[in-house]
Enzyme design. Structure first.
Site, mmCIF file in Angstrom:
data_model
loop_
_atom_site.group_PDB
_atom_site.id
_atom_site.type_symbol
_atom_site.label_atom_id
_atom_site.label_comp_id
_atom_site.label_asym_id
_atom_site.label_seq_id
_atom_site.Cartn_x
_atom_site.Cartn_y
_atom_site.Cartn_z
ATOM 1 N N THR A 1 106.384 10.813 46.333
ATOM 2 C CA THR A 1 107.538 10.496 45.195
ATOM 3 C C THR A 1 107.281 11.928 44.150
ATOM 4 O OG1 THR A 1 106.711 8.225 45.421
ATOM 5 C CG2 THR A 1 107.616 9.343 43.172
ATOM 6 N N LYS B 1 94.658 11.642 38.775
ATOM 7 C CA LYS B 1 93.932 10.935 37.922
ATOM 8 C C LYS B 1 92.643 10.420 38.643
ATOM 9 C CE LYS B 1 97.205 7.417 38.258
ATOM 10 N NZ LYS B 1 98.671 8.004 38.431
ATOM 11 N N GLU C 1 98.280 18.204 33.653
ATOM 12 C CA GLU C 1 99.176 17.391 32.692
ATOM 13 C C GLU C 1 99.768 15.811 33.148
ATOM 14 O OE1 GLU C 1 99.958 18.552 29.002
ATOM 15 O OE2 GLU C 1 99.820 16.208 29.344
ATOM 16 N N ILE D 1 104.782 12.286 29.796
ATOM 17 C CA ILE D 1 104.482 12.654 28.405
ATOM 18 C C ILE D 1 103.433 13.578 28.229
ATOM 19 C CG2 ILE D 1 103.731 11.440 26.310
ATOM 20 C CD1 ILE D 1 104.398 8.742 27.603
ATOM 21 N N GLY E 1 110.358 -2.275 41.695
ATOM 22 C CA GLY E 1 109.427 -1.086 42.354
ATOM 23 C C GLY E 1 108.846 -0.630 41.348
ATOM 24 N N ASP F 1 93.746 1.685 36.746
ATOM 25 C CA ASP F 1 94.647 2.870 36.606
ATOM 26 C C ASP F 1 94.596 3.563 34.836
ATOM 27 O OD1 ASP F 1 97.070 4.685 37.451
ATOM 28 O OD2 ASP F 1 97.810 3.606 35.765
ATOM 29 N N LYS G 1 92.759 6.988 33.196
ATOM 30 C CA LYS G 1 93.462 7.962 31.980
ATOM 31 C C LYS G 1 92.808 7.932 30.692
ATOM 32 C CE LYS G 1 97.815 6.933 34.210
ATOM 33 N NZ LYS G 1 99.018 5.627 34.238
HETATM 34 N N1 LIG Z 1 104.039 8.302 41.522
HETATM 35 C C1 LIG Z 1 104.011 8.527 40.096
HETATM 36 O O1 LIG Z 1 104.952 7.997 39.289
HETATM 37 C C2 LIG Z 1 102.817 9.091 39.566
HETATM 38 C C3 LIG Z 1 102.677 9.503 38.205
HETATM 39 C C4 LIG Z 1 101.550 10.211 37.870
HETATM 40 C C5 LIG Z 1 100.722 10.760 38.700
HETATM 41 N N2 LIG Z 1 100.950 10.380 40.013
HETATM 42 C C6 LIG Z 1 99.907 11.088 40.839
HETATM 43 O O2 LIG Z 1 100.580 12.037 41.727
HETATM 44 C C7 LIG Z 1 99.875 11.969 43.211
HETATM 45 C C8 LIG Z 1 100.884 11.667 44.250
HETATM 46 O O3 LIG Z 1 101.368 10.509 43.840
HETATM 47 P P1 LIG Z 1 102.688 9.952 44.882
HETATM 48 O O4 LIG Z 1 103.141 8.615 44.157
HETATM 49 O O5 LIG Z 1 103.757 11.333 44.775
HETATM 50 O O6 LIG Z 1 102.185 9.580 46.151
HETATM 51 P P2 LIG Z 1 102.933 9.482 47.623
HETATM 52 O O7 LIG Z 1 104.412 9.071 47.175
HETATM 53 O O8 LIG Z 1 102.162 8.602 48.444
HETATM 54 O O9 LIG Z 1 102.869 10.828 48.406
HETATM 55 C C9 LIG Z 1 101.741 11.319 48.938
HETATM 56 C C10 LIG Z 1 102.004 12.721 49.664
HETATM 57 O O10 LIG Z 1 100.864 13.225 50.173
HETATM 58 C C11 LIG Z 1 100.954 13.565 51.686
HETATM 59 N N3 LIG Z 1 99.686 13.195 52.161
HETATM 60 C C12 LIG Z 1 98.742 12.084 52.213
HETATM 61 N N4 LIG Z 1 97.429 12.325 52.897
HETATM 62 C C13 LIG Z 1 97.718 13.524 53.295
HETATM 63 C C14 LIG Z 1 96.774 14.517 53.961
HETATM 64 N N5 LIG Z 1 95.563 14.200 54.436
HETATM 65 N N6 LIG Z 1 97.135 15.596 53.993
HETATM 66 C C15 LIG Z 1 98.366 16.218 53.834
HETATM 67 N N7 LIG Z 1 99.499 15.454 53.109
HETATM 68 C C16 LIG Z 1 98.877 14.192 52.755
HETATM 69 C C17 LIG Z 1 101.991 12.364 51.947
HETATM 70 O O11 LIG Z 1 102.447 13.010 53.409
HETATM 71 P P3 LIG Z 1 103.635 12.250 54.114
HETATM 72 O O12 LIG Z 1 104.824 12.323 53.388
HETATM 73 O O13 LIG Z 1 103.835 12.797 55.605
HETATM 74 O O14 LIG Z 1 103.145 10.728 54.327
HETATM 75 C C18 LIG Z 1 102.860 12.270 51.069
HETATM 76 O O15 LIG Z 1 103.965 13.193 51.121
HETATM 77 C C19 LIG Z 1 98.821 10.944 42.914
HETATM 78 O O16 LIG Z 1 97.531 11.507 42.478
HETATM 79 C C20 LIG Z 1 99.236 9.993 41.784
HETATM 80 O O17 LIG Z 1 98.091 9.355 41.124
HETATM 81 C C21 LIG Z 1 101.924 9.717 40.361
#
Ligand SMILES: NC(=O)c1ccc[n+]([C@@H]2O[C@H](COP(=O)([O-])OP(=O)(O)OC[C@H]3O[C@@H](n4cnc5c(N)ncnc54)[C@H](OP(=O)(O)O)[C@@H]3O)[C@@H](O)[C@H]2O)c1
Length: 425
Positions: free
Chosen positions: A13, A104, A128, A135, A186, A200, A204
């Site tokens: 994402t 986080k 950030e 934010i 979602g 969660d 933070k």
């Molecule tokens: N989603 C939000 O709204 C949001 C908001 C604030 C902070 N965050 C933080 O941002 C981070 C990412 O969140 P997300 O929602 O983007 O997660 P996500 O959609 O689950 O994406 C994770 C990505 O990491 C890759 N990955 C997982 N294990 C791996 C490994 N061993 N080696 C290489 N790549 C690997 C996955 O690869 P594949 O694509 O190949 O599966 C995927 O592309 C997290 O720390 C989360 O807490 C997210």
């Protein structure tokens, strides 16, 4: 024109949002940074997954291709969880790279190790997006508000629970129905535990408290209680008391130590945080010079989170251009005590089902009195039946005293159930 090359770790994402946003803004990078940004590699887990609009030549599942590439100056970690993200960040820093992360979970648990390593290597380590997504809050605390002594940080920092509580409050839904709706849209994951039980938000709070009070607070220091026990009946009382119920992250710097917790509160409807509806987030800060300040916006989602990550990337790139990376590092220069949560003081709203007999209220008041709990007001409903619903709102009381009093009350023959215990703000 100088080129600064970076690697994305993760293309889920947030990673996809960062990829899109950096490409969308590529034409203004020269003016913004004084250099062009180029995404040189993207690390993913599954090389066979379809990735719309992404140049497949950028993808790799081999970390070495990134960490051993000296041209890559910035590593953006958006994989999540603890490992392998922790090891990759440490290796990237030790290889002389700067790091941006949105993680986080990792920062709330291992922030010190990562920041210390960045300090040793003179690198930027910015995060950030790890608190409240889009934010700005880390940078305001570390930079814009740096001249303040911050005494309190309050936050609605989980969009899922705020959405659920808004639906319960505005549409009269019970918790389970509101959660189901959040899952359909979602906003909530299939396993919603981390969100609805306050974990969660707790991560933070640990990060914000560390930065606001200049002293390390880790996730284990944060008391967490979720919203799964809140009922429509509690919401009805909140309305009667001109309040709303919100899941609040609370961090206070008191003379006896830092207080850090996440729990549902009855919040007066006039408080600025009471108007934060649906999946929006907000953080409310009190500083001795700035007075009250509130930051409001989207706490998650592809583009809002990418906004924070890309902002960090631009900041790092500027530091590279001006040769000043590592300028703002760890700001935890104090070692303050973190209070055990039992020492914290709060007001409470207690809803219970009692036998409708003379003397019951006096018995309850006696138990409270023995535990130094002062009663602020009492509301009794259904007084004509055999059972009555009794609501007691207390003055500020030590958490430990309230816990002891409640233990005794639940054993009383005249009390059939303590239905809800919610802190009041
Ligand atoms: N989603 C939000 O709204 C949001 C908001 C604030 C902070 N965050 C933080 O941002 C981070 C990412 O969140 P997300 O929602 O983007 O997660 P996500 O959609 O689950 O994406 C994770 C990505 O990491 C890759 N990955 C997982 N294990 C791996 C490994 N061993 N080696 C290489 N790549 C690997 C996955 O690869 P594949 O694509 O190949 O599966 C995927 O592309 C997290 O720390 C989360 O807490 C997210």
């Amino acid at each position: 024109m100088k080129k600064i090359k970076l690697a994305l770790l993760g293309l889920g994402t947030v990673g996809t949002g960062v990829y899109k946003l950096l490409n969308m803004r590529s034409d203004v990078m020269e003016q913004t940074i004084g250099a062009q940004l180029e995404i040189k590699k993207i690390l993913v887990h599954n090389m066979h997954k379809k990735r719309e609009g992404v140049d497949p030549a950028l993808l790799t599942d081999d970390w070495k291709e990134i960490v051993e590439d000296d041209e890559i100056r910035i590593v953006v970690e958006v994989i999540g969880r603890i490992e392998p993200a922790r090891t990759m960040i440490l290796e990237a820093l030790r290889a002389g790279k700067n790091v941006v992360s949105a993680n986080k979970d990792l920062i709330a648990e291992q922030g010190r190790e990562l920041l210390d390593t960045a300090q040793e290597t003179g690198a930027d380590f910015l995060f950030e997006a790890a608190v409240a997504g889009g934010i700005p809050i880390i940078r305001p605390l570390k930079q814009c508000l740096a001249a303040n002594e911050i005494s309190e940080v309050l936050g609605i920092v989980n969009g899922t629970t705020n959405y659920i509580l808004t639906k319960m409050f505005e549409d009269g839904m019970e918790f389970d129905d509101a959660l189901k709706k959040a899952q359909e849209l979602g906003y909530a994951e299939a396993d919603p535990t981390a969100d609805v039980e306050g974990l969660d938000a707790g991560r933070k709070v640990a990060i914000m408290a560390s930065i606001a009070f200049h002293s390390r607070v880790v996730f284990d220091d944060v008391y967490t209680e979720g919203i799964s026990k809140i009922t429509a009946a509690d919401i009805a009382y909140a309305k009667e008391f001109d309040s709303v119920i919100k899941l609040l992250g609370v961090a206070r710097n008191t003379p006896e130590g830092i207080e850090a917790g996440v729990y549902p509160v009855m919040l007066d409807e006039d408080h600025p945080l009471a108007s934060v509806r649906n999946s929006f987030n907000a953080v409310f800060i009190h500083g001795d010079a700035v007075d009250d300040a509130m930051f409001y916006g989207r706490g998650a989602g592809e583009m809002p989170t990418a906004s924070a990550v890309a902002g960090d990337v631009i900041d790092v790139a500027r530091d590279i251009v001006y040769g000043c990376t590592g300028r703002i590092s760890c700001t935890c220069y104090r070692q303050l005590r973190v209070k055990p949560f039992g020492e914290a003081e709060n007001k409470f709203f207690i809803r219970m089902q009692v036998k409708n007999r003379p003397g019951v209220l006096a018995q309850i008041a006696q138990v409270f009195g023995e535990h130094e709990v002062s009663i602020a007001r009492v509301v009794q409903k259904n007084a004509k039946t055999e059972q009555a619903e009794l609501v007691i709102v207390t003055e500020k009381v030590k958490e430990l005293n309230m816990k002891d009093a409640l233990e005794e009350l639940t054993k009383m023959e005249n009390i059939s159930e303590v239905s809800s215990v919610i802190r009041e703000f």
